[in-house]
Design a protein around this motif. Sequence first.
Motif, PDB file in Angstrom:
ATOM      1  N   MET A  62      36.221 -10.899   4.538  1.00 48.84           N
ATOM      2  CA  MET A  62      37.582 -11.089   5.040  1.00 48.84           C
ATOM      3  C   MET A  62      37.965 -12.548   4.865  1.00 48.84           C
ATOM      4  SD  MET A  62      37.094  -8.836   8.476  1.00 48.84           S
ATOM      5  CE  MET A  62      38.653  -8.017   8.422  1.00 48.84           C
ATOM      6  N   ASP A  63      38.953 -12.785   4.007  1.00 50.30           N
ATOM      7  CA  ASP A  63      39.366 -14.157   3.690  1.00 50.30           C
ATOM      8  C   ASP A  63      40.623 -14.478   4.488  1.00 50.30           C
ATOM      9  OD1 ASP A  63      39.687 -16.607   2.542  1.00 50.30           O
ATOM     10  OD2 ASP A  63      39.926 -15.895   0.482  1.00 50.30           O
ATOM     11  N   GLU A  64      40.476 -15.286   5.509  1.00 48.82           N
ATOM     12  CA  GLU A  64      41.605 -15.652   6.384  1.00 48.82           C
ATOM     13  C   GLU A  64      42.389 -14.410   6.807  1.00 48.82           C
ATOM     14  OE1 GLU A  64      41.964 -18.706   7.306  1.00 48.82           O
ATOM     15  OE2 GLU A  64      41.350 -20.058   5.711  1.00 48.82           O
TER      16      GLU A  64
ATOM     17  N   LYS B  48      35.998 -21.559  -0.860  1.00 45.38           N
ATOM     18  CA  LYS B  48      35.689 -20.354  -0.092  1.00 45.38           C
ATOM     19  C   LYS B  48      36.198 -19.093  -0.790  1.00 45.38           C
ATOM     20  CE  LYS B  48      38.046 -21.805   3.523  1.00 45.38           C
ATOM     21  NZ  LYS B  48      38.610 -23.078   3.046  1.00 45.38           N
ATOM     22  N   SER B  49      37.465 -19.114  -1.169  1.00 39.83           N
ATOM     23  CA  SER B  49      38.033 -17.911  -1.797  1.00 39.83           C
ATOM     24  C   SER B  49      37.391 -17.645  -3.148  1.00 39.83           C
ATOM     25  CB  SER B  49      39.542 -18.052  -1.974  1.00 39.83           C
ATOM     26  OG  SER B  49      40.166 -18.166  -0.722  1.00 39.83           O
ATOM     27  N   THR B  50      37.123 -18.702  -3.891  1.00 42.21           N
ATOM     28  CA  THR B  50      36.491 -18.528  -5.196  1.00 42.21           C
ATOM     29  C   THR B  50      35.126 -17.857  -5.031  1.00 42.21           C
ATOM     30  OG1 THR B  50      37.614 -20.530  -5.941  1.00 42.21           O
ATOM     31  CG2 THR B  50      35.814 -19.726  -7.310  1.00 42.21           C
TER      32      THR B  50
ATOM     33  N   PHE C 231      41.989  -9.837   1.217  1.00 39.23           N
ATOM     34  CA  PHE C 231      42.274 -11.074   0.503  1.00 39.23           C
ATOM     35  C   PHE C 231      43.165 -11.988   1.305  1.00 39.23           C
ATOM     36  CE2 PHE C 231      41.432  -7.911  -2.773  1.00 39.23           C
ATOM     37  CZ  PHE C 231      40.370  -8.537  -3.407  1.00 39.23           C
ATOM     38  N   GLN C 232      43.016 -13.270   1.012  1.00 37.95           N
ATOM     39  CA  GLN C 232      43.875 -14.274   1.635  1.00 37.95           C
ATOM     40  C   GLN C 232      45.328 -13.989   1.250  1.00 37.95           C
ATOM     41  OE1 GLN C 232      42.624 -18.167   0.467  1.00 37.95           O
ATOM     42  NE2 GLN C 232      43.750 -19.162   2.117  1.00 37.95           N
ATOM     43  N   GLY C 233      46.206 -13.981   2.223  1.00 36.01           N
ATOM     44  CA  GLY C 233      47.613 -13.720   1.915  1.00 36.01           C
ATOM     45  C   GLY C 233      47.890 -12.294   1.493  1.00 36.01           C
TER      46      GLY C 233
HETATM   47 MG   LIG Z   1      41.072 -19.626   0.150  1.00 38.05          MG
END
Ligand SMILES: [Mg+2]
Lengths: 257, 294
Positions: free
Chosen positions: B182-184, B47-49, B101-103
């Motif tokens: 929106m990633d997480e 997903k993030s990639t 981004f995630q985190g």
């Molecule tokens: Mg991810």
Amino acid sequence: MTVLEARGLIKDYRGIRAVDDVSLTLEHGRTVALVGQSGSGKSTMARLLLQLERPTSGEILLDGEPVARRGKRLTLYRRTVQMVFQDPFASLNPYHDVEHHLARPIRLHNPKMSADDVHRRVLHLLERVRLTPAAHVARRRPHELSGGQRQRVAIARALAPEPGVLIADEPVSMLDVSIRLGVLNLLATLQREEDLGVLYITHDLATARHFSDDILVMYRGKIVERGPADSVILDPQHDYTKTLADAAPNPDRRLAR
Amino acid sequence: MSRPVLTIEDFSVDYLIEPPVHAVRDVSLTLHSGEVLGLAGESGCGKSTLAYGIVRLLKPPASIVGGRVVFHDRDGGDTDWNRLGPEQLRAARWDTISMVFQGAMNSLNPVISIRDQFEDVFVTHRPRMSRRERRQRCGDLLERVGVDRNRLKSYPHELSGGMRQRVMIAMAMALEPQIMIMDEPTTALDVVVQREILREISRLRDELGFAVVFITHDLPLLLEISDRIAVMRDGAIVELGAAKELYTNPRHDYTRQLLASFPSLTGDRGSFVRGALDDRLLALDAVDVAEENP
Ligand SMILES: [Mg+2]
Ligand SMILES: Nc1ncnc2c1ncn2[C@@H]1O[C@H](COP(=O)(O)OP(=O)(O)OP(=O)(O)O)[C@@H](O)[C@H]1O
Ligand SMILES: Nc1ncnc2c1ncn2[C@@H]1O[C@H](COP(=O)(O)OP(=O)(O)OP(=O)(O)O)[C@@H](O)[C@H]1O
Ligand SMILES: [Mg+2]
């Protein structure tokens, strides 16, 4: 058989009262969930209980004794009260392998232990958190593990000094749902096996209910509701708890529209 | 159906390590204006990639090995992101597509105040905006995500985890982009705040007609907020459909599994009993020994 007690804790930061007169008891063998709004003071409570910060007022007692701020008794406190944090990426050092992360606290608490014995303890800890084959996992570095596996390394590290109390601040909220439940289930198992007192800080009511004995609801620095997990969730009394319960994801509700 | 804003065609991304990881495989998707597209799937499925690939922020060893991403603007012009130079990409990034981004909450610079980091978005992309207006806008945006504007003067460590996450969401909204990825974005937020933010996002969406790609492993949440949901596994999209359809009639086994794996708030404890170790749960996250280099 550890009991950690907080009495009337208050923490002020530059004009903000982050924690406002909170009392709670963590007893061996029990899990207490601390839930509440973002910014309500949960992590601040964790830092106070871990003695990473000093309360503005109030006291913390370990087995009935006021906690020490320095010396041998502080070392003992740090050993007895361990933590697991939210971000398994940030809490492990990318340059060190898993063995290094676990060997360090073992050596710190057992300065006379032989290298062989330390290694054996490392493997044993990895097996306890079901990271097998342990000898293989010990050589890996954090980025070669999934988020859930990293979090299990963090749990193993917390168990290394044989603590009596574990404070877990959002330990699974960055993990996959399927993995989340596995990690919580493991935590619950270890808690029974080690007779730990656990403070489970979360914003997820469903897991708070399923994995703890009691729930404390925090709102703007205060505990506004406390009781057995089922009754707090199924029969909430305070308005904020009701709002929180109503807001839980419920696909049926939306799709019924 | 409303107009397409983004077309992803046969998009593939590899991590060029030994052996290579095919992290995204032949993904095709069309995103429409005003739509919330949910992207779900287990950890490591890509997903993030995919998200980084769309905004072209992949770093080596990641490499786009196939396909393209085309952005369609309001006046009917098409831009193939593969053909933009670094400068054009940088400008387009926050302006037309923004990303949480995630985190990301841990990526705020610890020694710079929230105000300075936030205003920097405007200084860079809206150089003509007056200082006063900048301040005003930053405060307004912060309040939209439920953070008091006087927190602008804080440093990141003075905010709670959820507050930092909301600062990042507010920054992504700052330039009113046409697409937000929106990633997480809400992992650190309780459901009440989560809902306030989702409401704000859908309000902006109605107002400005932008599209949202919302990435999470929280399928129940996605079901509530998405129009369509794509389920990813091993780099490929295995199921894509209307949220309702996916919930009532999941076609793929994996989707069914994702739906079933959630403990309900008020229901019984189901299979999630405390105290007895359930090895099936951890088996899902077993260490893969075969990956190890000899
Ligand atoms: Mg991810
Ligand atoms: N070092 C600090 N300096 C100033 N204010 C702080 C500091 N640490 C926390 N605060 C403030 O204390 C309040 C409580 O923060 P805390 O991190 O305990 O909340 P939380 O309940 O853990 O929230 P979240 O669910 O978002 O993690 C917030 O208003 C926060 O901004
Ligand atoms: N820098 C890297 N080098 C090599 N492989 C990588 C790298 N980053 C990611 N991968 C691999 O690419 C795959 C996809 O990872 P990605 O982070 O996109 O997954 P994800 O779906 O976002 O997972 P999560 O839900 O955990 O965020 C995984 O197999 C991962 O191990
Ligand atoms: Mg917190």
